[in-house]
Design an enzyme around this catalytic site. Structure first.
Site, PDB file in Angstrom:
ATOM      1  N   ASN A 147      12.037   3.005  12.783  1.00 49.86           N
ATOM      2  CA  ASN A 147      12.151   4.424  13.147  1.00 49.86           C
ATOM      3  C   ASN A 147      10.789   5.069  13.433  1.00 49.86           C
ATOM      4  OD1 ASN A 147      11.207   4.594  10.554  1.00 49.86           O
ATOM      5  ND2 ASN A 147      13.080   5.434   9.674  1.00 49.86           N
ATOM      6  N   ARG A 285       4.711  11.801   3.942  1.00 49.59           N
ATOM      7  CA  ARG A 285       5.307  11.995   2.625  1.00 49.59           C
ATOM      8  C   ARG A 285       4.771  13.289   2.031  1.00 49.59           C
ATOM      9  NH1 ARG A 285       8.665   9.162   4.138  1.00 49.59           N
ATOM     10  NH2 ARG A 285       9.294   7.124   3.357  1.00 49.59           N
ATOM     11  N   GLN A 314      13.472  14.766  -3.241  1.00 50.30           N
ATOM     12  CA  GLN A 314      14.501  14.860  -2.206  1.00 50.30           C
ATOM     13  C   GLN A 314      15.836  14.520  -2.839  1.00 50.30           C
ATOM     14  OE1 GLN A 314      11.829  13.972   1.754  1.00 50.30           O
ATOM     15  NE2 GLN A 314      13.422  12.548   1.282  1.00 50.30           N
ATOM     16  N   HIS A 333      14.772  15.760   5.632  1.00 49.06           N
ATOM     17  CA  HIS A 333      14.153  14.482   6.017  1.00 49.06           C
ATOM     18  C   HIS A 333      15.060  13.762   7.019  1.00 49.06           C
ATOM     19  CE1 HIS A 333      11.761  10.787   4.376  1.00 49.06           C
ATOM     20  NE2 HIS A 333      11.807  10.815   5.697  1.00 49.06           N
TER      21      HIS A 333
HETATM   22  P1  NDP Z   1       1.968   1.807   9.520  1.00 48.02           P
HETATM   23  O1  NDP Z   1       1.849   0.871   8.382  1.00 48.02           O
HETATM   24  O2  NDP Z   1       2.123   1.274  10.892  1.00 48.02           O
HETATM   25  O3  NDP Z   1       0.715   2.776   9.541  1.00 48.02           O
HETATM   26  C1  NDP Z   1       0.157   3.327   8.404  1.00 48.02           C
HETATM   27  C2  NDP Z   1      -1.307   3.553   8.678  1.00 48.02           C
HETATM   28  O4  NDP Z   1      -1.838   4.317   7.608  1.00 48.02           O
HETATM   29  C3  NDP Z   1      -2.101   2.258   8.779  1.00 48.02           C
HETATM   30  O5  NDP Z   1      -2.879   2.290   9.960  1.00 48.02           O
HETATM   31  C4  NDP Z   1      -2.975   2.319   7.540  1.00 48.02           C
HETATM   32  O6  NDP Z   1      -4.266   1.816   7.706  1.00 48.02           O
HETATM   33  C5  NDP Z   1      -3.126   3.799   7.361  1.00 48.02           C
HETATM   34  N1  NDP Z   1      -3.600   4.136   6.035  1.00 48.02           N
HETATM   35  C6  NDP Z   1      -3.194   3.642   4.839  1.00 48.02           C
HETATM   36  N2  NDP Z   1      -3.906   4.178   3.858  1.00 48.02           N
HETATM   37  C7  NDP Z   1      -4.776   5.021   4.426  1.00 48.02           C
HETATM   38  C8  NDP Z   1      -5.802   5.845   3.903  1.00 48.02           C
HETATM   39  N3  NDP Z   1      -6.055   5.895   2.601  1.00 48.02           N
HETATM   40  N4  NDP Z   1      -6.508   6.583   4.761  1.00 48.02           N
HETATM   41  C9  NDP Z   1      -6.259   6.521   6.091  1.00 48.02           C
HETATM   42  N5  NDP Z   1      -5.321   5.738   6.649  1.00 48.02           N
HETATM   43  C10 NDP Z   1      -4.586   5.001   5.818  1.00 48.02           C
HETATM   44  O7  NDP Z   1       3.202   2.771   9.143  1.00 48.02           O
HETATM   45  P2  NDP Z   1       4.035   3.749  10.085  1.00 48.02           P
HETATM   46  O8  NDP Z   1       3.096   4.394  11.038  1.00 48.02           O
HETATM   47  O9  NDP Z   1       5.239   3.086  10.610  1.00 48.02           O
HETATM   48  O10 NDP Z   1       4.539   4.791   8.973  1.00 48.02           O
HETATM   49  C11 NDP Z   1       3.609   5.599   8.275  1.00 48.02           C
HETATM   50  C12 NDP Z   1       4.318   6.373   7.187  1.00 48.02           C
HETATM   51  O11 NDP Z   1       5.207   7.317   7.765  1.00 48.02           O
HETATM   52  C13 NDP Z   1       5.233   5.531   6.283  1.00 48.02           C
HETATM   53  O12 NDP Z   1       4.505   4.913   5.246  1.00 48.02           O
HETATM   54  C14 NDP Z   1       6.189   6.559   5.751  1.00 48.02           C
HETATM   55  O13 NDP Z   1       5.658   7.153   4.581  1.00 48.02           O
HETATM   56  C15 NDP Z   1       6.245   7.597   6.854  1.00 48.02           C
HETATM   57  N6  NDP Z   1       7.533   7.547   7.547  1.00 48.02           N
HETATM   58  C16 NDP Z   1       8.283   8.679   7.580  1.00 48.02           C
HETATM   59  C17 NDP Z   1       9.519   8.666   8.168  1.00 48.02           C
HETATM   60  C18 NDP Z   1      10.338   9.909   8.251  1.00 48.02           C
HETATM   61  O14 NDP Z   1      11.548   9.821   8.506  1.00 48.02           O
HETATM   62  N7  NDP Z   1       9.759  11.085   8.096  1.00 48.02           N
HETATM   63  C19 NDP Z   1      10.111   7.445   8.723  1.00 48.02           C
HETATM   64  C20 NDP Z   1       9.165   6.343   8.765  1.00 48.02           C
HETATM   65  C21 NDP Z   1       7.957   6.391   8.140  1.00 48.02           C
HETATM   66  P3  NDP Z   1      -4.657   0.284   7.561  1.00 48.02           P
HETATM   67  O15 NDP Z   1      -4.540  -0.231   8.938  1.00 48.02           O
HETATM   68  O16 NDP Z   1      -6.023   0.286   7.026  1.00 48.02           O
HETATM   69  O17 NDP Z   1      -3.683  -0.276   6.575  1.00 48.02           O
END
Ligand code: NDP
Length: 388
Positions: A147, A285, A314, A333
């Protein structure tokens, strides 16, 4: 025989739908970058059906019962007397969606003696105490990418809605009014603004890509930089720290997972470093931002708007201040639970179950915890420890 406990949100108040607005979904085989969409051996639903609510059952019943397993589906997930808490005691597998999370705390995990697998039907497994999952040798898996594009679309919608003052203007129409000045006195163009993404993973990068045609200045902060050619193609500026990025942005959108490093990142101090009159959109989140600091910043004018679809807990209580704070563009959400997304994460859940029951490896991309440590996608994006 295994017991599968599945926590889903309630059906629509008027009952489970017997017809839909559209009859077909676009066919998508691959995500950007080439990863294939879920490939279970088969599915028992028509893409486009409501699968994420209790009667939708992610359409797993036929498959599970045919293979001799038991499926328990409930929306009753909170508190010691909930069906979830009761049924968890002898469950082998738990399935939950972030939209209606079954909080799998350390205490609950310690009571679930048979539990081996926790599946997130969607993305974001922070409702599971990952450290406790590591310590108890559980496997945690989610349907990576299922998603991500859905959320990126919702995010772009929210940025435009906030900046252009869409929702209050819509309210004027609904209430029979036509006062243009009321609508436009907080309405701006996004064009020329500086928009920054916290993280440029699957969702963050998709948001940047979608915003590029709006002729904005793009920024991002992430632990790891995007490939140079992608930075060049998007014309996006990387920042070494989140503080440095927010100081130059008009709009900040949050796309990192919730884990100990990111919890409470947007506290009063960081919001205070933003330009006065900035906007925050948070579809990642809720606990990445300080709830009360957001309210105070909207009231003082430090923030011009806040939108998002993620809350804590939630569902949020009726008196949650984000329901009534000024200049908000909140939704429940929902961004990752469009009917389009549901078809993908229901199929992905089925794929994970098929692998688990047939003793085949679960795709590395879907793994968060396995073998007593962070694994696969989880090893990349999460950190050990507990986000409170
Ligand atoms: P990805 O794993 O593709 O991307 C997450 C990114 O966050 C990675 O590039 C990671 O970096 C980076 N990251 C992790 N920790 C940090 C930090 N401390 N500082 C900066 N960057 C950081 O996940 P998605 O993009 O698919 O999803 C992201 C989040 O979105 C999910 O974890 C979820 O919480 C949320 N989400 C919400 C949804 C909704 O319905 N609202 C649905 C789907 C997801 P690195 O490359 O270094 O690991």
């Amino acid at each position: 025989m295994a017991k599968v406990l599945c926590v889903l949100y309630d059906d629509p108040v008027d009952g489970y739908p017997d017809s839909y607005a559209r009859h077909e979904l676009p066919r998508i085989d691959h995500y950007p970058g080439g990863q294939t969409v879920p490939t279970p051996e088969s599915i028992d639903f028509e893409p486009g059906q409501l699968l994420g609510s209790v009667s939708g059952e992610l359409r797993l019943r036929e498959y599970l019962e045919r293979n001799g397993h038991e499926l328990v589906v409930t929306s009753d997930k909170d508190g010691p007397d909930s069906v979830f808490e009761r049924e968890l005691v002898d469950a082998d597998v738990v399935i939950s969606q972030p939209f209606w999370p079954a909080y799998l705390t350390a205490e609950r995990i310690s009571k679930a003696k048979n539990l081996k697998l926790a599946i997130t039907a969607g993305i974001g497994s922070d409702h599971v105490d990952l450290q406790a999952a590591i310590d108890n040798d559980l496997t945690v898996a989610e349907v990576t990418y299922s998603n991500s594009i859905s959320v990126s679309e919702h995010t772009v919608m929210m940025i435009l809605s906030l900046v252009r003052n869409y929702l209050p203007s819509h309210d004027v129409v609904r209430s029979g009014g036509w006062n243009i000045a009321d609508c436009v006195s907080r309405s701006y163009d996004v064009e020329g603004m500086h928009v920054g993404s916290v993280a440029a993973g699957r969702i963050g990068a998709a948001v940047l890509r979608r915003l590029k045609p709006f002729d904005v200045h793009l920024h991002y902060f992430d632990r790891v930089r995007l490939p140079e050619e992608v930075e060049r193609e998007l014309g996006v500026t990387w920042h070494l720290t989140v503080e440095e990025m927010v100081a130059v942005c008009d709009v900040v959108t949050i796309h990192c997972p919730l884990h100990p490093e990111t919890e409470n990142m947007f506290d009063e101090a960081l919001i205070g470093k933003m330009k006065r009159g900035s906007y925050i959109v948070n579809t990642a989140r809720a606990k990445i931002v300080d709830r009360d600091a957001v309210v105070a910043a909207l009231e003082s004018g430090q923030l011009a708007g806040y939108a998002g679809d993620v809350w804590f807990p939630q569902p949020p209580p009726e008196d949650h201040p984000w329901r009534t704070m000024p200049h908000e563009g909140m939704t429940p959400h929902i961004s990752g639970s469009s009917l389009s997304a549901q078809a993908r994460y229901a199929a992905g859940t089925r794929e994970i179950l098929e692998c688990f029951f047939e003793g085949r490896p679960i795709r590395d991309d879907y793994l968060i915890v396995q073998g007593g440590d962070l694994a696969g996608a989880g090893a990349h994006s999460y950190s050990r420890g507990k986000a409170e």
